[in-house]
Write a protein that holds these residues in place. Structure first.
Motif, PDB file in Angstrom:
ATOM      1  N   ILE A 128      -3.919   2.360  -5.673  1.00 20.43           N
ATOM      2  CA  ILE A 128      -4.719   0.853  -5.249  1.00 20.43           C
ATOM      3  C   ILE A 128      -6.173   1.871  -4.702  1.00 20.43           C
ATOM      4  O   ILE A 128      -6.458   3.079  -3.817  1.00 20.43           O
ATOM      5  CB  ILE A 128      -4.324   0.302  -4.081  1.00 20.43           C
ATOM      6  CG1 ILE A 128      -3.255   0.024  -4.641  1.00 20.43           C
ATOM      7  CG2 ILE A 128      -5.078  -0.633  -2.660  1.00 20.43           C
ATOM      8  CD1 ILE A 128      -1.892  -1.129  -3.065  1.00 20.43           C
ATOM      9  N   GLY A 183       0.340   2.927  -3.496  1.00 17.96           N
ATOM     10  CA  GLY A 183      -0.785   3.230  -2.535  1.00 17.96           C
ATOM     11  C   GLY A 183      -1.863   3.763  -3.862  1.00 17.96           C
ATOM     12  O   GLY A 183      -2.840   3.897  -3.837  1.00 17.96           O
ATOM     13  N   VAL A 217      -5.161   1.813   5.732  1.00 21.05           N
ATOM     14  CA  VAL A 217      -5.350   0.371   5.552  1.00 21.05           C
ATOM     15  C   VAL A 217      -5.688   0.069   7.391  1.00 21.05           C
ATOM     16  O   VAL A 217      -4.802   0.669   7.613  1.00 21.05           O
ATOM     17  CB  VAL A 217      -4.403  -0.715   5.740  1.00 21.05           C
ATOM     18  CG1 VAL A 217      -4.510  -2.001   4.792  1.00 21.05           C
ATOM     19  CG2 VAL A 217      -3.528  -0.875   3.789  1.00 21.05           C
ATOM     20  N   GLY A 234      -8.775  -1.741   2.570  1.00 21.32           N
ATOM     21  CA  GLY A 234      -8.125  -0.326   2.497  1.00 21.32           C
ATOM     22  C   GLY A 234      -8.387   0.877   1.818  1.00 21.32           C
ATOM     23  O   GLY A 234      -9.056   0.267   0.774  1.00 21.32           O
ATOM     24  N   THR A 244       0.635  -1.000   0.039  1.00 20.06           N
ATOM     25  CA  THR A 244      -0.114   0.193   0.009  1.00 20.06           C
ATOM     26  C   THR A 244       0.426   1.129   0.125  1.00 20.06           C
ATOM     27  O   THR A 244       0.337   2.331  -0.381  1.00 20.06           O
ATOM     28  CB  THR A 244      -1.390  -0.117   1.205  1.00 20.06           C
ATOM     29  OG1 THR A 244       0.199  -0.301   2.781  1.00 20.06           O
ATOM     30  CG2 THR A 244      -2.241  -1.205   0.704  1.00 20.06           C
ATOM     31  N   PHE A 265      -8.295  -6.488  -5.180  1.00 23.77           N
ATOM     32  CA  PHE A 265      -7.282  -5.069  -5.356  1.00 23.77           C
ATOM     33  C   PHE A 265      -8.511  -4.614  -6.411  1.00 23.77           C
ATOM     34  O   PHE A 265      -8.435  -5.770  -7.399  1.00 23.77           O
ATOM     35  CB  PHE A 265      -5.797  -5.292  -5.160  1.00 23.77           C
ATOM     36  CG  PHE A 265      -5.166  -5.539  -4.191  1.00 23.77           C
ATOM     37  CD1 PHE A 265      -4.439  -4.464  -3.446  1.00 23.77           C
ATOM     38  CD2 PHE A 265      -4.521  -6.865  -3.953  1.00 23.77           C
ATOM     39  CE1 PHE A 265      -3.348  -4.735  -2.318  1.00 23.77           C
ATOM     40  CE2 PHE A 265      -3.706  -7.406  -2.791  1.00 23.77           C
ATOM     41  CZ  PHE A 265      -3.426  -6.305  -1.827  1.00 23.77           C
ATOM     42  N   HIS A 316      -5.856   3.072  -1.406  1.00 29.40           N
ATOM     43  CA  HIS A 316      -4.645   4.127  -1.024  1.00 29.40           C
ATOM     44  C   HIS A 316      -3.482   3.711  -0.283  1.00 29.40           C
ATOM     45  O   HIS A 316      -3.184   2.115   0.040  1.00 29.40           O
ATOM     46  CB  HIS A 316      -4.583   5.038  -1.355  1.00 29.40           C
ATOM     47  CG  HIS A 316      -5.400   6.372  -2.546  1.00 29.40           C
ATOM     48  ND1 HIS A 316      -5.233   5.765  -3.846  1.00 29.40           N
ATOM     49  CD2 HIS A 316      -7.137   6.551  -2.482  1.00 29.40           C
ATOM     50  CE1 HIS A 316      -6.217   6.138  -4.504  1.00 29.40           C
ATOM     51  NE2 HIS A 316      -7.059   7.154  -3.547  1.00 29.40           N
ATOM     52  N   MET A 317      -3.246   4.526   0.619  1.00 29.62           N
ATOM     53  CA  MET A 317      -2.380   4.170   1.571  1.00 29.62           C
ATOM     54  C   MET A 317      -3.121   3.779   3.102  1.00 29.62           C
ATOM     55  O   MET A 317      -1.990   3.051   4.050  1.00 29.62           O
ATOM     56  CB  MET A 317      -1.540   5.191   1.272  1.00 29.62           C
ATOM     57  CG  MET A 317      -0.252   5.107   0.497  1.00 29.62           C
ATOM     58  SD  MET A 317       0.963   6.356   0.502  1.00 29.62           S
ATOM     59  CE  MET A 317       1.079   6.892  -1.380  1.00 29.62           C
TER      60      MET A 317
END
Length: 369
Positions: free
Chosen positions: A305, A302, A330, A325, A298, A350, A327-328
């Motif tokens: 994601i 990130g 989680v 989560g 992540t 994902f 992006h970053m």
């Protein structure tokens, strides 16, 4: 007096369409509706039951696609035609007070709302009460830049839950709310954290405005052959998003639709051909390998994601671990004990842009216990 004169009209069931981009908090809100003791019986229609983290012990009875919950609510899955599911629900008079339909995170809510005007029986027995959009206060500005769906969802909404307000400061929150007002001046906005809102404030409020829906989409009530696509849909979709939120959507696809969307598994039309999904599965994992792995993935990827969700079986851990989560960011926690005879399998999904399937698969496998 004739029997016809004394017959009472069938009351119309209010329907709420719930929308919001990936990770905005729809699952959190739906879990509350399906599990809280609020005194109302809601029928909640979701695309796939597995997408929503409802604990199995909340289910009282199940059949093909309708699940009754302990608090009297009903959870339904759409594996095919939405109209069919609604018609099946309407055969249960008195069993619920209202219907809630969840769209997927990448879907335009307009075709789902349109469903309740298409079929004569559905239109006679239900009324579209409101369209509620959840918006992620921390990530909405980014989504508006790269995802037309995020803007469509807010533009079409009667109510906006500006969620995850605890993740931004007051200045950023005011800026995000101002942008929402620019996109949709007439929507009622509620600021929330973890989708905490009085359900009486947002459900069964009669907020849907047909006139405004037609202004957003002049073809809203034009559906010659419109329908909601099921899992085996093979139709050719045409989507034309102009500047003024005008849509030429005539139906909504199911999870296995194969008529040419950019990535399999993303139901609802996507505009960004780089969005895809990577699904990982395995057996028991080593927590001392898994947590550094998920943090590294992540932090490195990130920005690409959009959403991650997973149920993890850790070695020697009697409880399922749920991770999710954006992006970053989680977070995770133990959910419930693994049941006797239940397969201790780990699954992580994902959704994002330019995901490196080979790398994710290889490094996930290295987390095995």
């Amino acid at each position: 007096m004739s029997e016809a004169a004394t017959a009472q009209p069938t009351p119309q069931i209010p329907v709420t369409v719930l929308t919001g981009y990936l990770g905005a908090g729809k699952t959190t809100l739906l879990n509350r509706i399906l599990s809280e003791d609020h005194g109302r019986k809601y029928a909640v229609i979701v695309n796939e039951f597995g997408e929503i983290g409802i604990d199995n012990d909340l289910i009282v009875e199940t059949d093909e696609e309708i699940y009754e919950m302990n608090n009297g609510c009903i959870c339904c899955t759409v594996r095919g035609d939405l109209i069919r599911v609604v018609q099946n629900l309407m055969k249960r008079p008195g069993r619920f007070d209202a219907v809630i339909v969840e769209t997927t995170g990448l879907a335009d809510p307009a075709p789902v709302a349109q469903t309740f005007f298409m079929d004569d029986e559905v239109r006679a027995r239900s009324r579209l009460d409101s369209v509620i959009a959840l918006a992620d206060a921390k990530h909405l500005m980014m989504r508006l830049k790269d995802s037309p769906e995020a803007e469509d969802q807010i533009a079409f909404a009667d109510i906006v839950l500006l969620n995850k307000t605890d993740l931004v400061d007051a200045a950023e929150l005011a800026r995000v709310e101002k942008v929402i007002r620019q996109i949709n001046p007439s929507a009622r906005i509620y600021r929330t954290s973890r989708a905490e809102v009085d359900l009486k404030e947002i459900l069964e409020q009669g907020r849907f405005d047909l006139k405004r829906a037609i202004e957003n989409d002049p073809q809203f009530l034009e559906f010659d052959d419109a329908h909601v696509c099921g899992p085996d849909c093979d139709h050719d979709h045409h989507h034309d998003h102009g500047h003024g939120h005008h849509h030429d959507h005539d139906h909504e696809c199911g999870p296995d639709c194969d008529h040419g969307h950019p990535r399999a598994g993303l139901d609802g039309a996507t505009h960004d051909t780089t969005i895809g999904t990577v699904s990982l599965s395995g057996g028991e994992l080593d927590p001392e390998r898994f947590f550094p792995w998920i943090q590294k993935i992540t932090q490195a990827d990130g920005p690409d994601i959009l959403r991650l969700k997973g149920i993890v079986a850790f070695k020697d851990d009697p409880d399922r671990y749920v991770v999710q989560g954006i992006h970053m960011i989680v977070e995770g926690d133990h959910q419930r004990a693994w049941k006797e005879g239940e397969k201790r399998q780990s699954r992580v999904v994902f959704i994002g842009r330019n995901l490196d399937r080979e790398k994710l698969t290889r490094t996930f496998a290295a987390c095995a216990a």
